[in-house]
Design a protein around this motif. Structure first.
Motif, short mmCIF file in Angstrom:
data_model
loop_
_atom_site.label_atom_id
_atom_site.label_comp_id
_atom_site.label_asym_id
_atom_site.label_seq_id
_atom_site.Cartn_x
_atom_site.Cartn_y
_atom_site.Cartn_z
N LEU A 108 0.78 -1.24 -0.06
CA LEU A 108 -0.01 -0.01 0.11
C LEU A 108 0.88 1.19 -0.02
CD1 LEU A 108 -2.78 1.46 0.45
CD2 LEU A 108 -2.47 1.22 2.90
N GLY A 109 0.77 2.20 -0.96
CA GLY A 109 1.60 3.38 -1.03
C GLY A 109 2.23 3.47 -2.24
N ALA A 110 2.94 4.98 -2.34
CA ALA A 110 3.69 5.28 -3.45
C ALA A 110 2.79 5.72 -4.66
CB ALA A 110 4.67 4.32 -3.75
N ALA A 111 3.49 6.38 -5.76
CA ALA A 111 2.52 6.87 -6.65
C ALA A 111 2.05 5.94 -7.42
CB ALA A 111 3.53 7.72 -7.49
N PRO A 112 0.93 6.10 -8.44
CA PRO A 112 0.32 5.17 -8.98
C PRO A 112 1.21 4.63 -9.84
CG PRO A 112 -1.09 7.13 -9.05
CD PRO A 112 0.10 7.47 -8.17
N ASP A 136 -2.01 2.28 -4.64
CA ASP A 136 -1.17 3.52 -4.62
C ASP A 136 -1.59 4.16 -3.14
OD1 ASP A 136 -2.83 6.06 -5.22
OD2 ASP A 136 -3.28 4.87 -6.99
N GLY A 137 -0.83 5.40 -2.94
CA GLY A 137 -0.99 6.12 -1.77
C GLY A 137 -1.58 7.10 -1.94
N TYR A 138 -2.23 7.57 -3.21
CA TYR A 138 -2.74 8.84 -3.50
C TYR A 138 -4.28 8.96 -3.46
CZ TYR A 138 1.81 10.44 -3.66
OH TYR A 138 3.37 10.65 -2.99
N PHE A 139 -5.08 8.10 -2.78
CA PHE A 139 -6.36 8.00 -3.01
C PHE A 139 -6.93 8.98 -2.13
CE2 PHE A 139 -4.75 5.05 0.15
CZ PHE A 139 -5.31 5.32 1.37
N VAL A 161 3.06 -0.32 4.41
CA VAL A 161 2.46 0.81 3.95
C VAL A 161 3.55 2.07 3.65
CG1 VAL A 161 0.94 2.71 4.91
CG2 VAL A 161 0.94 0.24 5.60
N ALA A 162 3.50 2.45 2.59
CA ALA A 162 4.69 3.43 2.19
C ALA A 162 3.85 4.79 1.88
CB ALA A 162 5.41 2.87 0.86
N PHE A 163 3.75 5.36 2.67
CA PHE A 163 3.28 6.94 2.82
C PHE A 163 4.40 7.97 3.07
CE2 PHE A 163 -1.47 5.39 3.84
CZ PHE A 163 -1.85 4.86 2.66
N GLY A 164 5.19 7.54 3.75
CA GLY A 164 6.35 8.63 4.25
C GLY A 164 6.02 8.83 5.65
N ILE A 165 6.95 8.93 6.55
CA ILE A 165 6.74 9.25 7.98
C ILE A 165 6.29 10.83 7.96
CG2 ILE A 165 8.11 9.86 10.09
CD1 ILE A 165 10.44 8.27 8.68
N PRO A 166 5.01 11.03 8.81
CA PRO A 166 4.50 10.17 9.73
C PRO A 166 3.40 9.64 9.17
CG PRO A 166 4.03 12.62 10.44
CD PRO A 166 4.76 12.55 9.15
N LYS A 167 2.85 9.82 8.08
CA LYS A 167 1.31 9.63 7.64
C LYS A 167 1.32 8.11 7.60
CE LYS A 167 -1.58 10.17 3.80
NZ LYS A 167 -2.03 10.81 2.22
N GLN A 168 2.37 7.41 7.42
CA GLN A 168 2.24 5.83 7.18
C GLN A 168 1.92 5.17 8.73
OE1 GLN A 168 5.87 5.18 5.19
NE2 GLN A 168 6.90 4.96 7.05
N GLY A 188 8.27 3.65 4.24
CA GLY A 188 8.76 4.86 3.36
C GLY A 188 8.76 4.75 1.79
N GLY A 189 10.12 4.98 1.39
CA GLY A 189 10.22 5.06 -0.16
C GLY A 189 10.53 3.78 -0.60
N SER A 190 10.34 2.56 0.14
CA SER A 190 10.68 1.22 -0.55
C SER A 190 10.32 0.97 -1.74
CB SER A 190 10.37 0.09 0.55
OG SER A 190 10.94 0.40 1.88
N PHE A 191 9.11 1.19 -2.11
CA PHE A 191 8.45 0.91 -3.50
C PHE A 191 9.24 1.34 -4.43
CE2 PHE A 191 4.21 -0.23 -0.89
CZ PHE A 191 4.84 -1.33 -0.38
N ASP A 192 9.53 2.85 -4.17
CA ASP A 192 10.11 3.44 -5.28
C ASP A 192 11.62 3.04 -5.54
OD1 ASP A 192 8.28 5.69 -5.14
OD2 ASP A 192 9.08 6.47 -3.37
N VAL A 193 12.17 2.34 -4.55
CA VAL A 193 13.38 1.64 -4.72
C VAL A 193 13.33 0.56 -5.49
CG1 VAL A 193 15.31 0.56 -3.60
CG2 VAL A 193 14.39 2.76 -2.81
N GLY A 224 13.62 18.52 2.89
CA GLY A 224 13.08 18.72 4.05
C GLY A 224 13.51 17.76 4.89
N LYS A 225 13.61 16.40 4.39
CA LYS A 225 14.21 15.55 5.16
C LYS A 225 15.54 15.43 5.79
CE LYS A 225 14.22 10.23 5.47
NZ LYS A 225 13.56 9.55 6.04
N VAL A 226 16.41 16.01 4.85
CA VAL A 226 18.04 16.27 5.04
C VAL A 226 18.26 17.27 6.13
CG1 VAL A 226 19.79 16.98 3.95
CG2 VAL A 226 18.82 15.32 2.91
#
Ligand code: UDP
Length: 245
Positions: A108-112, A136-139, A161-168, A188-193, A224-226
């Motif tokens: 569950l999550g990441a861009a379509p 995807d995580g943009y419903f 769940v890959a929505f990023g911190i703290p949403k997930q 987090g960004g695992s599905f992107d990877v 922002g994260k950095v």
């Protein structure tokens, strides 16, 4: 598995094998839904300003050390943790073990399209992996009941769940009782990877604390994260020398 406090986060000194044994046990028992949090340096900083996230982390069943920053701070604080268990690593191991143990896994999550691409690549690496659904995580909030119904119908053992911190973390906490899935993890960004859209830093960069630079170079939106990292370093120094967490 003892617990170490890093900037107030109760991080478990856990090996990858112990984390996977925890997952195996939770799936075998099926007695209640468990939440695994993979805590990195940015989470420690965000949680200081976010009491809801702090409470969720405190109530989590397992908080793993994710990333070089946490390992560095643990050494500074004289409570060394030498091994990290990141969200990206857990996704790979869960899919590998899915082939052996028949675990049903939902992405569950990441861009379509990204979760499907990640699932396709992981199925190719681990033939027989039971990735039983992707979303995807943009419903929208209106679509959420359908998403929840699809997850329930897929009957997963593990929800990633890959929505990023703290949403997930907040989403898992809100829906964990009704979904009643043995294991939910924010990744987090695992599905992107795994989809191949984002390249992971070379291992030498991961091992020497330069992963943030690689992430920033490949995606300037990560600024922002950095930007949480200098604050993390200052807070860790404060905990070490002034004893304040
Ligand atoms: N994302 C999502 N829904 C949202 C916001 C973000 O699915 O409403 C996804 C985003 O596409 C990305 C992931 O969440 O795949 C966040 O990745 P990131 O590496 O930023 O996570 P973090 O660093 O917070 O662990």
């Amino acid at each position: 598995m003892d617990t170490v406090s890093i900037l107030g986060l109760p991080i478990r000194r856990v090996s990858t094998e112990q984390a996977l044994a925890f997952v195996t046990d939770a799936i075998a028992r099926r007695d209640r839904p468990r939440h695994i949090v993979t805590a990195d340096a940015s989470m420690a900083v965000i949680a200081r300003r976010d009491p809801e996230l702090r409470a969720i982390i405190a109530a989590a069943d397992l908080v793993t050390p994710d990333g070089f920053g946490i390992l560095w701070a643990s050494r500074l604080l004289r409570t060394p943790i030498t091994h990290k268990v990141s969200g990206v690593d857990l996704v790979g191991h869960v899919c590998r073990l899915s082939t052996e143990c028949g675990w049903r896994v939902f992405f569950l999550g990441a861009a379509p399209g990204v979760a499907e691409e990640a699932a396709a690549r992981l199925r190719a690496w681990y033939p027989g992996a039971q990735i039983v659904g992707t979303q995807d995580g943009y419903f929208t909030p209106d679509q959420e009941p359908d998403v929840l119904a699809r997850i329930r119908a897929a009957a997963p053992d593990v929800l990633l769940v890959a929505f990023g911190i703290p949403k997930q973390e907040k989403w898992i906490a809100r829906h964990r009782a009704e979904l009643n899935i043995p294991i939910s993890v924010g990744v987090g960004g695992s599905f992107d990877v795994y989809s191949g859209r984002v390249k992971r830093a070379p291992v030498w960069m991961q091992e020497h604390g330069w992963e943030w630079l690689h992430r920033l170079a490949s995606n300037p939106k990560k600024i922002g994260k950095v930007m949480t990292l200098p604050e993390f370093v200052l807070l860790a120094l404060r905990q070490r020398f002034l004893g304040a967490s």
